[in-house]
Design an enzyme around this catalytic site. Structure first.
Site, PDB file in Angstrom:
ATOM      1  N   TRP A 162     -38.999  76.966 -49.144  1.00 47.55           N
ATOM      2  CA  TRP A 162     -37.907  77.309 -48.214  1.00 47.55           C
ATOM      3  C   TRP A 162     -36.560  76.741 -48.631  1.00 47.55           C
ATOM      4  O   TRP A 162     -35.542  77.050 -48.019  1.00 47.55           O
ATOM      5  CB  TRP A 162     -38.255  76.805 -46.806  1.00 47.55           C
ATOM      6  CG  TRP A 162     -39.308  77.623 -46.134  1.00 47.55           C
ATOM      7  CD1 TRP A 162     -39.851  78.793 -46.598  1.00 47.55           C
ATOM      8  CD2 TRP A 162     -39.943  77.348 -44.889  1.00 47.55           C
ATOM      9  NE1 TRP A 162     -40.798  79.251 -45.712  1.00 47.55           N
ATOM     10  CE2 TRP A 162     -40.866  78.385 -44.653  1.00 47.55           C
ATOM     11  CE3 TRP A 162     -39.828  76.312 -43.953  1.00 47.55           C
ATOM     12  CZ2 TRP A 162     -41.660  78.434 -43.509  1.00 47.55           C
ATOM     13  CZ3 TRP A 162     -40.615  76.350 -42.815  1.00 47.55           C
ATOM     14  CH2 TRP A 162     -41.529  77.410 -42.593  1.00 47.55           C
ATOM     15  N   LYS A 163     -36.566  75.847 -49.597  1.00 46.00           N
ATOM     16  CA  LYS A 163     -35.305  75.230 -50.035  1.00 46.00           C
ATOM     17  C   LYS A 163     -34.588  74.619 -48.819  1.00 46.00           C
ATOM     18  O   LYS A 163     -35.248  74.075 -47.947  1.00 46.00           O
ATOM     19  CB  LYS A 163     -34.450  76.264 -50.785  1.00 46.00           C
ATOM     20  CG  LYS A 163     -35.283  77.009 -51.832  1.00 46.00           C
ATOM     21  CD  LYS A 163     -34.496  77.869 -52.744  1.00 46.00           C
ATOM     22  CE  LYS A 163     -35.449  78.548 -53.729  1.00 46.00           C
ATOM     23  NZ  LYS A 163     -34.797  79.261 -54.797  1.00 46.00           N
TER      24      LYS A 163
ATOM     25  N   GLU B  62     -33.567  74.137 -59.474  1.00 44.95           N
ATOM     26  CA  GLU B  62     -32.369  73.718 -58.732  1.00 44.95           C
ATOM     27  C   GLU B  62     -32.195  72.203 -58.789  1.00 44.95           C
ATOM     28  O   GLU B  62     -31.078  71.697 -58.763  1.00 44.95           O
ATOM     29  CB  GLU B  62     -32.437  74.240 -57.290  1.00 44.95           C
ATOM     30  CG  GLU B  62     -32.116  75.731 -57.259  1.00 44.95           C
ATOM     31  CD  GLU B  62     -32.861  76.527 -56.209  1.00 44.95           C
ATOM     32  OE1 GLU B  62     -33.323  75.939 -55.217  1.00 44.95           O
ATOM     33  OE2 GLU B  62     -32.989  77.754 -56.400  1.00 44.95           O
TER      34      GLU B  62
ATOM     35  N   SER C 232     -37.775  85.778 -57.871  1.00 52.11           N
ATOM     36  CA  SER C 232     -37.585  87.106 -57.281  1.00 52.11           C
ATOM     37  C   SER C 232     -38.904  87.838 -57.018  1.00 52.11           C
ATOM     38  O   SER C 232     -39.004  89.054 -57.206  1.00 52.11           O
ATOM     39  CB  SER C 232     -36.647  87.956 -58.149  1.00 52.11           C
ATOM     40  OG  SER C 232     -35.366  87.345 -58.213  1.00 52.11           O
TER      41      SER C 232
ATOM     42  N   GLY D 200     -39.404  82.097 -52.992  1.00 53.96           N
ATOM     43  CA  GLY D 200     -38.249  81.571 -52.280  1.00 53.96           C
ATOM     44  C   GLY D 200     -37.811  82.525 -51.177  1.00 53.96           C
ATOM     45  O   GLY D 200     -38.374  82.554 -50.080  1.00 53.96           O
ATOM     46  N   GLY D 201     -36.807  83.343 -51.479  1.00 51.34           N
ATOM     47  CA  GLY D 201     -36.194  84.236 -50.494  1.00 51.34           C
ATOM     48  C   GLY D 201     -37.182  85.048 -49.663  1.00 51.34           C
ATOM     49  O   GLY D 201     -37.027  85.166 -48.437  1.00 51.34           O
TER      50      GLY D 201
HETATM   51  P1  PGA Z   1     -36.785  83.282 -55.256  1.00 52.33           P
HETATM   52  O1  PGA Z   1     -36.967  81.707 -55.522  1.00 52.33           O
HETATM   53  O2  PGA Z   1     -38.146  83.802 -54.873  1.00 52.33           O
HETATM   54  O3  PGA Z   1     -35.781  83.375 -54.131  1.00 52.33           O
HETATM   55  O4  PGA Z   1     -36.302  83.890 -56.524  1.00 52.33           O
HETATM   56  C1  PGA Z   1     -38.099  81.205 -56.168  1.00 52.33           C
HETATM   57  C2  PGA Z   1     -38.023  79.718 -56.297  1.00 52.33           C
HETATM   58  O5  PGA Z   1     -36.905  79.176 -56.416  1.00 52.33           O
HETATM   59  O6  PGA Z   1     -39.042  79.031 -56.286  1.00 52.33           O
END
Ligand code: PGA
Length: 255
Positions: free
Chosen positions: A9-10, A96, A212, A233-234
């Protein structure tokens, strides 16, 4: 090999939003049979996740940790603090953190070792940047990132290690890696593990693809011989779509 689908989820979701997500995701839990499902909320939402997932097979991961047990490390978090909230896994070395926060290969290696020593399952992220790919350095980057971590591991650690191949240029960009590139990277990871620890131990390792991942492409990655999961992620931020993604992954390996 059992799939492991993790939601990263960041810096998203308060405790209240986490509670609502858990409640919604649990409604579909019967449809996740055979898949290890993991949500990785921000630290402050871990208690809400622990409460919201009590009695559920959905597991909780943290997004980072420090390698020391305690001490003067302002802003950091120790494994004991994560374990207190039922955390079973931890994302380590996400791009990140490596690229925005300057985390080094040495620090990543210390974290992986400390996670394993405390009983946490590391989700070790690695992968090349766009420039490194253009310069033909993808293999060298994966080799370097992995060798730092392997340095401090024993063969038996591999069965509790997950490696997420996440090409940096594919994260949050909508530009997912091709299935061939993802398979090549995952096969390389297995080869390097087998060279170092032997083929039998390498079999215990699980490799995820990340970058992605969406409901319409997850199936093609899960069908690959060297990939057994995804770090998302997203597309993991809405319970309904994350559930659909898990179901699509499951379907891809059942057929
Ligand atoms: P994303 O991120 O699915 O939004 O590309 C993946 C991640 O950072 O683990």
């Amino acid at each position: 090999m059992r799939l492991i689908i993790a939601a990263n989820w960041k810096m998203h979701k308060t405790a209240a939003a986490t509670a609502a997500f858990c409640q919604a995701l649990r409604r579909d839990e019967a449809l996740f049979d055979g898949v290890d499902v993991l949500i990785c909320p921000p630290f402050t939402s871990l208690p809400a996740a622990a409460a919201g997932l009590q009695g559920s097979a959905i597991k909780i991961g943290a997004q980072d940790m420090h390698w020391e047990k305690q001490g003067a490390f302002t802003g950091e978090i120790a494994t004991s603090m994560l374990l207190e909230y039922g955390v079973s896994s931890v994302i380590i070395g996400h791009s990140e953190r490596r690229h925005l926060m300057g985390e080094t290969d040495q620090q990543v290696s210390l974290k992986v070792r400390a996670a394993l020593a405390s009983g946490l399952q590391p989700l070790l992220c690695l992968g090349e940047t766009e420039t490194e790919r253009e310069q033909g350095k993808t293999v060298a980057v994966i080799e370097r990132q992995l060798s730092y971590v392997f340095e401090s591991l024993a063969a038996e650690d591999l069965s509790n290690l997950v490696v997420a191949y996440e090409p940096v240029w594919a994260i949050g960009t909508g530009k997912a890696a091709s299935v061939d590139d993802a398979e090549d990277a995952a096969a390389l990871i297995y080869r390097l593990a087998a060279d170092r620890f032997g083929a039998e131990s390498a079999k215990g390792l699980r490799v995820q693809y990340g970058g992605s991942v969406r409901v319409d492409n997850i199936g093609s990655y899960m069908a690959l011989p060297s990939i057994s999961g995804a770090l998302v992620g997203g597309a993991s931020l809405e319970a309904v779509s994350f559930s659909a993604l898990i179901q699509a992954a499951r379907k891809a390996i059942l057929h």
